[in-house]
Motif scaffolding. Structure first.
Motif, PDB file in Angstrom:
ATOM      1  N   THR A  26       0.850  -1.182   0.000  1.00  0.00           N
ATOM      2  CA  THR A  26       0.000   0.000   0.000  1.00  0.00           C
ATOM      3  C   THR A  26       0.889   1.235   0.000  1.00  0.00           C
ATOM      4  O   THR A  26       2.059   1.188   0.375  1.00  0.00           O
ATOM      5  N   SER A  27       0.319   2.350  -0.422  1.00  0.00           N
ATOM      6  CA  SER A  27       1.057   3.607  -0.428  1.00  0.00           C
ATOM      7  C   SER A  27       0.076   4.743  -0.176  1.00  0.00           C
ATOM      8  O   SER A  27      -1.141   4.567  -0.264  1.00  0.00           O
ATOM      9  N   ASP A  87      -1.139  -1.597  -4.423  1.00  0.00           N
ATOM     10  CA  ASP A  87      -0.319  -1.772  -5.616  1.00  0.00           C
ATOM     11  C   ASP A  87       0.196  -3.207  -5.684  1.00  0.00           C
ATOM     12  O   ASP A  87       0.619  -3.773  -4.676  1.00  0.00           O
ATOM     13  N   GLN A  88       0.174  -3.775  -6.900  1.00  0.00           N
ATOM     14  CA  GLN A  88       0.742  -5.109  -7.134  1.00  0.00           C
ATOM     15  C   GLN A  88       1.501  -5.103  -8.451  1.00  0.00           C
ATOM     16  O   GLN A  88       1.085  -4.449  -9.411  1.00  0.00           O
ATOM     17  N   GLN A  95      -1.116  -3.655 -11.324  1.00  0.00           N
ATOM     18  CA  GLN A  95      -2.410  -3.023 -11.119  1.00  0.00           C
ATOM     19  C   GLN A  95      -2.340  -2.154  -9.867  1.00  0.00           C
ATOM     20  O   GLN A  95      -1.622  -2.468  -8.908  1.00  0.00           O
ATOM     21  N   ILE A  96      -3.086  -1.048  -9.903  1.00  0.00           N
ATOM     22  CA  ILE A  96      -3.100  -0.073  -8.818  1.00  0.00           C
ATOM     23  C   ILE A  96      -4.541   0.351  -8.583  1.00  0.00           C
ATOM     24  O   ILE A  96      -5.212   0.828  -9.505  1.00  0.00           O
ATOM     25  N   ARG A 125      -6.261   0.972 -12.124  1.00  0.00           N
ATOM     26  CA  ARG A 125      -5.284   1.079 -13.206  1.00  0.00           C
ATOM     27  C   ARG A 125      -4.553  -0.253 -13.326  1.00  0.00           C
ATOM     28  O   ARG A 125      -4.160  -0.843 -12.327  1.00  0.00           O
ATOM     29  N   TYR A 126      -4.370  -0.700 -14.555  1.00  0.00           N
ATOM     30  CA  TYR A 126      -3.603  -1.926 -14.768  1.00  0.00           C
ATOM     31  C   TYR A 126      -2.932  -1.847 -16.131  1.00  0.00           C
ATOM     32  O   TYR A 126      -3.309  -1.040 -16.987  1.00  0.00           O
TER      33      TYR A 126
END
Length: 497
Positions: free
Chosen positions: A274-275, A302-303, A322-323, A346-347
């Motif tokens: 995470t961010s 996030d990944q 992806q985010i 997003r990806y």
């Protein structure tokens, strides 16, 4: 500073649009004491009318190196005077993309910083600390030629203190590198705006603790686990209007990452976590009205997973990511106000390759595919679920090469492609146009001879007319900032040793 070295350099460059660039610096160091000083001045009229830039910068680093550690002092100052041409309408761009929409607008920003710090070895552990102070004064004027003129004066100062430690140790067959530290920042903000006779005062206090452990398991596996906890508090007030607001947020982030060498050629990696991103003080004020609009912190999950291959002269990478973001901080270009966007998803995929055929010839290429959608929510009362997020092209690509075709003579060339994207302000995806795609080609030639380095190049070689930012105004048309056409530059630098 590089130990036991005395050297200096001077550099001068020039280009079209009445551009010039002058730089100089020196390195003076013995075995224990040393200093490095650099200064530069850039002047250009730029491509657009009323877009003249004059910028000066200076930095110094003074350092003492002992048997167990280092002490340093870093100082810097900068001054920038920039005229602001404003965005043009679609019709104005077609008629003359170099004209200024706001012929009198300007900004002047000056500032300076100082950092004191050092590090100390205690056994295998390294202890380090940095204390810093930075100040900035900004004065600007918008819509000068109209009855909406707004003079804005802003003063910002920030003090910081960042002690940290790095500790290597082993547990069984696992090697660890543990990093931990504290970040403390104290911001003060003072802004006046003439259009609404506003006077805004604010403070922001940040306190954070972080820790990260990197584990090496054998020669093939590395795992990194880290986290951060932060508390941020805001205190904002508008003196003339009498409004005020306070906010405190406790935030956490973490990341777990791993890298595994499968064979001599193949490597697999992955990371997730995470961010967060905090609104700064200026984000919480409307620049033109001085009204307070406290924003929530932007957070995301996030990944990413990827694989790398080394084979022959080539290196290749494929990554999928992806985010998922909540409360993305965004400037509404129509209302001149910062807002939190509805949640987004997003990806995409990244494909990259590098080839080093010899010390004289190398090539690189990459391609990125991106999809950015609103997960749910509304914008301006309109449901934007599954709509495209503006300012995100579906495709980007780069291709470049570096070739030393004669002794000490090298040419670098690159082509950059940016695909179509929706205009800012078109969150509802109702505008029937997209920002056009464009491809830019840049070439640079370098030659070295007896301490001299001579450079010459061309940016936007094929004179592409384009813009990288545009906003849907809803009239229905758009405004944009036309970018420079073909640009030439040459420079010469001499190194004294």
């Amino acid at each position: 500073p590089q130990r036991n070295r005395r050297s200096a350099y001077v550099r001068a460059g020039a280009g079209n649009y009445n551009s010039s660039d002058v730089r100089a610096g020196f390195n003076l160091a013995g075995d224990r004491f040393g200093m490095i000083v650099n200064g530069s001045h850039l002047a250009t009229d730029n491509y657009r009318d009323n877009n003249q830039l004059r910028q000066s910068d200076a930095q110094a680093d003074l350092r003492y190196v002992g048997t167990r550690g280092t002490l340093y002092a870093k100082l810097g100052a900068d001054d920038q005077r920039l005229q602001l041409p404003g965005s043009l309408t679609e019709a104005q761009i077609a008629a003359n993309p170099r004209q200024a929409a706001t012929p009198g607008d300007f900004s002047h920003i000056s500032g300076g910083y100082g950092n004191l710090g050092g590090d100390l070895m205690v056994g295998d552990a390294q202890l380090a600390m940095n204390a810093g102070y930075r100040g900035k004064q900004a004065n600007s004027a918008f819509f000068v030629a109209t009855s909406f003129r707004n003079n804005i004066s802003t003063q910002v100062t920030v003090a910081s203190f960042t002690p940290r430690a790095q500790l290597p140790f082993t547990t069984g067959a696992i090697r660890h590198s543990l990093v931990t530290g504290v970040d403390w920042e104290d911001w003060d903000f003072d802004q006046t705006a003439s259009a609404f006779a506003s006077h805004s005062l604010a403070t922001q206090r940040d306190k954070a603790f972080y820790v990260q452990d990197t584990l090496s398991i054998g020669d093939a596996t590395v795992i990194s686990i880290g986290g951060r906890a932060q508390t941020t508090s805001y205190n904002l007030s508008e003196i003339v209007g009498g409004s005020s607001a306070v906010q405190q947020r406790n935030l956490h982030a973490y990341q777990i990452a791993g890298r595994r060498k499968l064979t001599d050629n193949w490597t697999l990696y992955g990371k997730f976590g995470t961010s967060f991103r905090l609104a700064n003080i200026n984000d919480n004020f409307n620049l033109f009205t001085g009204t307070i609009a406290l924003l929530e912190p932007q957070t995301s999950h996030d990944q990413e997973v990827g694989i790398e291959l080394k084979k022959g002269p080539g290196w290749y990478r494929l990554a999928l990511y992806q985010i998922d973001t909540n409360n993305e901080i965004h400037l509404d270009p129509i209302a001149f106000n910062n807002i939190n966007l509805p949640p987004t998803h997003r990806y995409g995929a990244e494909l990259e390759g590098k080839w080093i055929f010899s010390p004289k010839l190398s090539v690189f290429a990459n391609y990125t595919y991106m999809v950015s959608k609103f997960r749910n929510g509304n914008f301006g009362g309109v449901d934007v679920s599954n709509k495209d997020v503006p300012l995100v092209p579906h495709a980007m690509a780069n291709l470049g090469a570096s070739w030393e075709f004669l002794p000490r003579t090298r040419v670098n060339a690159e082509a950059n492609y940016v695909g179509e994207q929706r205009f800012d302000g078109d969150e509802t995806n109702t505008f029937n146009q997209k920002m056009p795609s464009y491809t830019l080609v840049n070439v640079k030639l370098m030659h070295e001879y007896r301490g001299w380095q001579v450079n010459g190049g061309v940016r936007n070689l094929f004179n592409q007319r384009y813009f990288s930012y545009g906003v849907y105004t809803g009239f229905p048309t758009y405004n944009a900032y036309p970018a420079a056409e073909r640009t030439y530059f040459v420079s010469a630098q001499y190194q004294f040793r």
